[in-house]
Design a protein around this motif. Sequence first.
Motif, short mmCIF file in Angstrom:
data_model
loop_
_atom_site.label_atom_id
_atom_site.label_comp_id
_atom_site.label_asym_id
_atom_site.label_seq_id
_atom_site.Cartn_x
_atom_site.Cartn_y
_atom_site.Cartn_z
N PHE A 88 59.77 30.06 -105.48
CA PHE A 88 59.31 31.44 -105.35
C PHE A 88 60.46 32.42 -105.15
O PHE A 88 60.22 33.63 -105.11
CB PHE A 88 58.32 31.56 -104.18
N TRP A 94 60.05 38.62 -108.30
CA TRP A 94 60.16 39.78 -107.42
C TRP A 94 60.39 41.07 -108.21
O TRP A 94 59.86 42.12 -107.86
CB TRP A 94 61.26 39.55 -106.39
N PHE A 110 56.09 39.20 -99.68
CA PHE A 110 55.22 38.08 -99.98
C PHE A 110 54.04 38.09 -99.02
O PHE A 110 54.22 38.33 -97.83
CB PHE A 110 56.04 36.80 -99.83
N HIS A 111 52.85 37.85 -99.54
CA HIS A 111 51.68 37.73 -98.68
C HIS A 111 51.26 36.27 -98.51
O HIS A 111 51.22 35.76 -97.40
CB HIS A 111 50.51 38.54 -99.23
N CYS A 113 50.43 32.21 -100.83
CA CYS A 113 50.41 31.45 -102.08
C CYS A 113 49.37 30.34 -101.94
O CYS A 113 49.04 29.90 -100.83
CB CYS A 113 51.78 30.85 -102.40
N THR A 144 48.52 45.74 -103.60
CA THR A 144 48.82 44.32 -103.70
C THR A 144 48.60 43.91 -105.14
O THR A 144 47.88 44.57 -105.90
CB THR A 144 47.93 43.46 -102.79
N ARG A 146 48.43 40.07 -107.63
CA ARG A 146 48.54 38.62 -107.68
C ARG A 146 49.14 38.18 -109.00
O ARG A 146 48.83 38.76 -110.05
CB ARG A 146 47.18 37.97 -107.47
N ILE A 213 50.26 33.62 -106.32
CA ILE A 213 51.09 34.30 -105.32
C ILE A 213 50.62 35.75 -105.21
O ILE A 213 50.45 36.43 -106.23
CB ILE A 213 52.58 34.30 -105.70
N PHE A 215 51.67 39.47 -103.76
CA PHE A 215 52.74 40.33 -103.25
C PHE A 215 52.14 41.66 -102.80
O PHE A 215 51.11 42.10 -103.32
CB PHE A 215 53.79 40.61 -104.33
N ARG A 235 62.45 38.99 -100.43
CA ARG A 235 63.19 37.96 -101.14
C ARG A 235 64.42 37.51 -100.36
O ARG A 235 64.78 36.32 -100.40
CB ARG A 235 63.59 38.45 -102.54
N PHE A 238 63.48 34.84 -98.09
CA PHE A 238 63.25 33.61 -98.86
C PHE A 238 64.58 32.93 -99.17
O PHE A 238 64.73 31.71 -99.03
CB PHE A 238 62.50 33.91 -100.16
#
Length: 243
Positions: A88, A94, A110-111, A113, A144, A146, A213, A215, A235, A238
């Motif tokens: 991810f 991103w 990120f919310h 997955c 948001t 997906r 995913i 976002f 990111r 991450f």
Amino acid sequence: MDFASQGYAVIDGLLDDSSLTAARALVDRVVRQHRAGAAAPLACGISITDVTRQHPRRNPDIDPQQWANEPFIIGDLIALDSRFAAVFCSEALWQCAAALLACTPDEVVFHFCNLTRKPNGIGPAVGWHRDASNQYFASEDNRTMRLLLPLQGMSAANGATAVVPASHLDPGADIDTALIPDVPAGAGLALHAAVLHGGSPNRSALERDVIVIQFGVRGSTLRHHADETLALAGRETFLAFCR
């Protein structure tokens, strides 16, 4: 494809060959663990038995008693295997989220997955819905989106996601205008929070494993907020997590 006007888009090149291979291996691992009855994936999952009993019309002619350990959805993938976070980290994911959410890359967060599966021959339908109305992770401003990342390719043949174009702008949109985009493995189907979408059962011989995913935008007021691994991380977080 104009995401702003249509509410969806097929985006090529989101996962390169290396990331796609890694994602398939990780998904295969958690699916095998679920089938073997491992506690962690079962706790994060919904089985074919569960969904067939709850919504029998979505999975007609399937005996729910046979599929108690066959996963339909497995959530919080990073909690189950931290190596999902490396997949991810893909900059393309991103950058895509930033472009479609009309914000800068450092505003993207990120919310959650999950893995959503429609196994060959027994995969259930997904009812028509808008993600904005979910009670897991949703924002007040609907900022948001997906990304559905199919690992085998997604089409009408294997129960792909159908979308009603521009329905995010029309609360009364009719599903008769729905279409089914073809999404190759490594590409993604981007969905606006308010676009109407659903999907038919998979009765083909083809698998349909999709990583989902969501976002959002840093600073949005959240109506619902789940306690998922790395939720609300950008990111950079991450990348640090993967070091």
